[in-house]
Motif scaffolding. Structure first.
Motif, PDB file in Angstrom:
ATOM      1  N   SER A 124       0.842  -1.189   0.045  1.00 38.43           N
ATOM      2  CA  SER A 124       0.013  -0.187   0.199  1.00 38.43           C
ATOM      3  C   SER A 124       0.908   1.346  -0.022  1.00 38.43           C
ATOM      4  N   ALA A 131      -2.024  -0.071  -8.103  1.00 38.90           N
ATOM      5  CA  ALA A 131      -1.496  -0.606  -6.600  1.00 38.90           C
ATOM      6  C   ALA A 131      -0.949  -1.746  -6.790  1.00 38.90           C
ATOM      7  N   LYS A 183      -7.015   1.687  -7.785  1.00 40.24           N
ATOM      8  CA  LYS A 183      -6.025   0.637  -7.288  1.00 40.24           C
ATOM      9  C   LYS A 183      -5.638  -0.646  -8.320  1.00 40.24           C
ATOM     10  N   GLY A 231      -1.233   4.196  -1.270  1.00 38.58           N
ATOM     11  CA  GLY A 231      -1.863   4.358  -0.103  1.00 38.58           C
ATOM     12  C   GLY A 231      -0.903   5.294   0.651  1.00 38.58           C
TER      13      GLY A 231
END
Length: 416
Positions: free
Chosen positions: A23, A45, A41, A28
């Motif tokens: 993350s 991600a 994402k 994130g």
């Protein structure tokens, strides 16, 4: 996907820390984000692919980690190409750099990296590599035998040239400046080139053999490094020592795009990244960056090295630089060095798969031979002949005095 394998150590949850690396190193941060949508994402991600538990550690790799036990695991995390692209500085920053700052880790080491097909052709890779090094030295079916000018520092150009002349006459294939020698006031690169290259070219004219001399051209200013490169190339030289950690990715990329020389990589500084087994990164990972950027020859220490590195680490490094990332053309010529003399030839030959595709580099093991550098060259050549023919060195030395004298001097492992 770009897949990194991290060896994680923690007194907490391996699973939680693996998820946090994925993350934090992609989409994130420390709080929820409204913009971190499922669609976003899905595109960029990072994600945890696999967790393989390892035995616990009794003590933490980082001293402030608290009480154990300390759980360990190898964790595969994949980064979408869209998040990084093929820029090596982005790859180092995103997939490697930030992971070491994450709280809760008592140790983290990057132990593997798999790059996608998109990296093939995105970077120049070696210009000469194994085949080019052999072609330019004229060496076939045996190791390229090389040496380093010693003392590493202090010799003036005419003193260096005297030693080089003797080494050339003895039949050496390769000579290099020590990595610590670049262009000091007592031995400017321009003056070394003027003193040495006429000897190389005269020998080539007389015998047809051009000894490869690697001049130290490293500089923090890429333009100055290129001027150093041009000095060597204009004088007829064909090789340069590059201290890759010192010049960095940008300096190496700048040089490789413009270079006509074989680029001999010295990895001084790599040990900072790897000596602690629970921290840093494996050479297997790190060397991929430099091969993609274009180094042709890679120094990797050797058997019974004078430095800290154990033999198994040298073998691992040898396998790394000779394993294709995408094709055999992206392999670098492995350079075995560091306290080498002829005595390590049989074990080197055996443990590297009985190959002779290497540059065997002896500094003191040649230059400090009791009968002089020329005898040192012949002793190493004899040792490799014995190794390949399967003859014990002691037996071969009975009819080869240079090898016999070398065994007398270096046989206890203390003098090289």
């Amino acid at each position: 996907m770009i897949t990194l394998t991290y060896r994680i150590e923690t007194p907490g949850s391996i699973e939680a820390l693996a998820a946090k690396i994925a993350s934090d190193q992609s989409t994130g941060t420390f709080v929820a984000l409204a913009g971190e949508t499922e669609e976003l994402k899905a595109r960029v991600a990072a994600r945890v692919l696999a967790i393989r538990p390892l035995p616990d550690a009794d003590r933490p790799s980082l001293p402030e980690a608290g009480d154990g036990p300390f759980k360990r695991a190898d964790v595969n995390i994949a980064f979408p190409l869209d998040a990084i692209g093929t820029d090596l500085s982005a790859l180092m920053t995103i997939a490697i750099g930030g992971a070491f700052s994450i709280k809760g880790l008592s140790g983290i080491r990057v132990v593997d990296m798999k790059l996608p097909e998109e990296y093939r052709g995105a970077h120049p890779g070696p210009q000469f590599g194994v085949a080019g090094s052999r072609r330019l030295t004229g060496v076939r079916d045996r190791p390229i035998i090389g040496t380093i000018v010693k003392p590493a520092l202090g010799l003036r150009p005419h003193e260096t040239a005297e030693m080089v002349g003797e080494l050339i006459d003895a039949g050496v294939d390769f000579i290099k400046d020590d990595e610590k020698l670049m262009s000091p006031a007592y031995s400017p690169l321009s003056e070394r080139v003027k003193a040495i290259m006429p000897l190389v070219l005269d020998h080539e004219q007389k015998t047809g053999k051009k000894v490869m001399y690697a001049f130290g051209i490293s500089h923090a200013d890429p333009d100055e490094m290129m001027r150093n490169h041009d000095l060597v190339a204009k004088a007829g030289g064909n090789c340069a020592v590059v201290n890759i950690n010192s010049v960095g990715f940008g300096g190496m990329a700048y040089l490789r795009k413009r270079s006509s020389l074989v680029l001999h990589a010295h990895r001084n500084g790599w040990d900072i990244l790897t000596r602690h087994p629970g921290l840093g990164m494996d050479f297997k990972v790190w060397q991929q960056f430099w091969r993609l950027l274009g180094v042709d020859q890679f120094q990797i220490n050797g058997i019974a090295s004078k430095y800290w590195e154990p033999d198994w680490s040298f073998i691992s490094s040898f396998e790394a630089v000779t394993t294709p990332i995408f094709s055999p053309e992206d392999c670098a010529l492995p350079v075995a060095g560091s306290g080498q003399w002829g005595g390590q030839a049989p074990e080197t030959y055996r443990r590297t798969g009985r190959t002779v595709d290497l540059l065997y580099l002896c500094g003191g093991g040649i230059v400090s031979h009791p009968d002089g550098p020329g005898a040192g060259v012949r002793a190493v050549q004899q040792a490799w002949q014995a190794a390949v023919d399967g003859i014990p060195l002691a037996d071969f030395a009975l009819s080869h005095p240079e090898l016999a004298r070398s065994i007398e001097k270096f046989g206890d492992g203390k003098a090289a």
